[in-house]
Design a protein around this motif. Structure first.
Motif, PDB file in Angstrom:
ATOM      1  N   ASN A 182       8.322  41.044 -18.680  1.00 51.61           N
ATOM      2  CA  ASN A 182       8.652  39.857 -17.526  1.00 51.61           C
ATOM      3  C   ASN A 182       9.961  39.472 -18.086  1.00 51.61           C
ATOM      4  O   ASN A 182      10.298  39.023 -18.957  1.00 51.61           O
ATOM      5  CB  ASN A 182       7.779  38.946 -17.451  1.00 51.61           C
ATOM      6  CG  ASN A 182       6.219  39.638 -16.901  1.00 51.61           C
ATOM      7  OD1 ASN A 182       5.920  39.885 -15.906  1.00 51.61           O
ATOM      8  ND2 ASN A 182       5.380  39.753 -18.149  1.00 51.61           N
ATOM      9  N   ARG A 183      10.926  39.488 -16.931  1.00 52.19           N
ATOM     10  CA  ARG A 183      12.275  38.707 -17.177  1.00 52.19           C
ATOM     11  C   ARG A 183      12.069  37.486 -17.497  1.00 52.19           C
ATOM     12  O   ARG A 183      11.498  36.806 -16.924  1.00 52.19           O
ATOM     13  CB  ARG A 183      12.860  39.050 -15.697  1.00 52.19           C
ATOM     14  CG  ARG A 183      14.512  38.813 -15.808  1.00 52.19           C
ATOM     15  CD  ARG A 183      15.099  38.699 -14.453  1.00 52.19           C
ATOM     16  NE  ARG A 183      16.244  37.771 -14.167  1.00 52.19           N
ATOM     17  CZ  ARG A 183      16.246  36.565 -14.259  1.00 52.19           C
ATOM     18  NH1 ARG A 183      15.157  36.053 -14.759  1.00 52.19           N
ATOM     19  NH2 ARG A 183      17.337  35.805 -13.822  1.00 52.19           N
ATOM     20  N   GLN A 184      12.808  36.948 -18.522  1.00 49.71           N
ATOM     21  CA  GLN A 184      12.796  35.646 -18.922  1.00 49.71           C
ATOM     22  C   GLN A 184      14.282  34.912 -18.538  1.00 49.71           C
ATOM     23  O   GLN A 184      15.000  35.204 -19.050  1.00 49.71           O
ATOM     24  CB  GLN A 184      12.476  35.484 -20.302  1.00 49.71           C
ATOM     25  CG  GLN A 184      11.422  36.280 -20.772  1.00 49.71           C
ATOM     26  CD  GLN A 184      10.080  35.554 -20.196  1.00 49.71           C
ATOM     27  OE1 GLN A 184       9.976  34.526 -20.249  1.00 49.71           O
ATOM     28  NE2 GLN A 184       9.125  36.547 -19.581  1.00 49.71           N
ATOM     29  N   PRO A 185      13.977  34.104 -17.707  1.00 46.52           N
ATOM     30  CA  PRO A 185      15.154  33.446 -17.157  1.00 46.52           C
ATOM     31  C   PRO A 185      15.909  32.324 -18.131  1.00 46.52           C
ATOM     32  O   PRO A 185      16.664  31.636 -18.125  1.00 46.52           O
ATOM     33  CB  PRO A 185      14.988  32.702 -15.903  1.00 46.52           C
ATOM     34  CG  PRO A 185      13.419  32.646 -15.815  1.00 46.52           C
ATOM     35  CD  PRO A 185      12.812  33.740 -16.550  1.00 46.52           C
TER      36      PRO A 185
ATOM     37  N   ASP B  14      14.898  34.547 -27.711  1.00 43.61           N
ATOM     38  CA  ASP B  14      15.575  35.510 -26.887  1.00 43.61           C
ATOM     39  C   ASP B  14      15.327  36.938 -27.474  1.00 43.61           C
ATOM     40  O   ASP B  14      15.707  37.053 -28.462  1.00 43.61           O
ATOM     41  CB  ASP B  14      16.703  35.265 -26.274  1.00 43.61           C
ATOM     42  CG  ASP B  14      17.180  35.925 -25.247  1.00 43.61           C
ATOM     43  OD1 ASP B  14      16.315  36.276 -24.494  1.00 43.61           O
ATOM     44  OD2 ASP B  14      18.460  35.780 -24.683  1.00 43.61           O
TER      45      ASP B  14
ATOM     46  N   CYS C 154      16.578  43.586 -24.048  1.00 44.74           N
ATOM     47  CA  CYS C 154      15.893  44.221 -23.243  1.00 44.74           C
ATOM     48  C   CYS C 154      15.028  45.295 -23.591  1.00 44.74           C
ATOM     49  O   CYS C 154      14.019  45.701 -22.974  1.00 44.74           O
ATOM     50  CB  CYS C 154      16.962  44.671 -21.874  1.00 44.74           C
ATOM     51  SG  CYS C 154      18.192  45.477 -22.308  1.00 44.74           S
TER      52      CYS C 154
ATOM     53  N   LYS D 105      19.909  29.568 -21.611  1.00 47.22           N
ATOM     54  CA  LYS D 105      20.431  30.370 -20.758  1.00 47.22           C
ATOM     55  C   LYS D 105      21.197  29.489 -19.676  1.00 47.22           C
ATOM     56  O   LYS D 105      22.227  29.844 -19.029  1.00 47.22           O
ATOM     57  CB  LYS D 105      19.592  31.328 -20.197  1.00 47.22           C
ATOM     58  CG  LYS D 105      19.218  32.448 -21.096  1.00 47.22           C
ATOM     59  CD  LYS D 105      18.241  33.488 -20.565  1.00 47.22           C
ATOM     60  CE  LYS D 105      17.680  34.740 -21.633  1.00 47.22           C
ATOM     61  NZ  LYS D 105      16.779  35.253 -21.111  1.00 47.22           N
TER      62      LYS D 105
END
Length: 195
Positions: free
Chosen positions: A38-41, A67, A70, A153
């Motif tokens: 799942n993309r982690q903002p 972090d 990918c 981020k």
């Protein structure tokens, strides 16, 4: 005693506001896989459920930010809280020699060997308990194809390139923290001014 790790990360139906409990190595594998899928903002945050908190909001006294690349091959780890390498080493040794289950043996020996080497080479200033912030440190920089990883981020605070570690080392650090409740000593650390 093993601590429950609470992972806060983004997934369908969860905007990092409900923790995912990690109580075992298989829970950790499943959770890290969910983080990667799942993309982690924002970086994933990890706390120890049974560990001390402070203030009316019960803010954890120990917090990790993670972090990952990918590809899932690399990660960087930020830790804020107390550090006590000698106590961590003693707890790891006692656990390995007596409390570790048969399932724990493989990674407990890896953790023990890394902790012994890192604590033995620690500078005296690294051995004093202190509330501060650190990021992981390796002697070689990460491969050039590993993208920039972030402590934060939102304001684009980057991890230093020499903070990027292989994913198996991140797993060992989290498993060690689950046992000790202290800053993991199976990885090396460098101080940072970012909390």
């Amino acid at each position: 005693m093993k601590h429950t790790l609470d992972f806060y990360f983004y997934a369908p139906g969860n905007r990092a506001n409900r923790p995912v409990a990690v109580r075992s190595e298989s829970d950790l594998e499943r959770t890290l896989k969910a983080v990667l899928n799942n993309r982690q903002p924002h970086p994933t945050q990890v706390t120890g459920r049974e560990l001390p908190t402070f203030g009316p909001a019960e803010i954890p006294t120990r917090l990790f930010k993670i972090d990952t690349s990918c590809t899932g091959e690399h990660a960087a780890l930020h830790y804020a809280g107390p550090a006590d390498p000698r106590t961590a080493a003693a707890v790891v040794e006692a656990w390995m020699l007596g409390a570790a289950t048969e399932d724990d043996q493989v990674f407990s020996e890896q953790i023990y060997d890394l902790v012994r080497a890192n604590v033995a080479s620690a500078a005296p200033s690294d051995t004093e308990p202190d509330d501060a912030a650190w990021v992981t440190r390796i002697t070689d920089e990460a491969p050039q194809d590993v993208p920039t990883l972030y402590i934060d981020k939102a304001n684009e605070t980057e991890f230093p390139r020499d903070a990027i570690i292989p994913m198996p080392l991140l797993r060992l650090a989290l498993l060690e923290f689950q046992v000790t409740g202290l800053r993991p000593e199976c990885v090396q650390w460098q101080p940072v001014d970012v909390y």
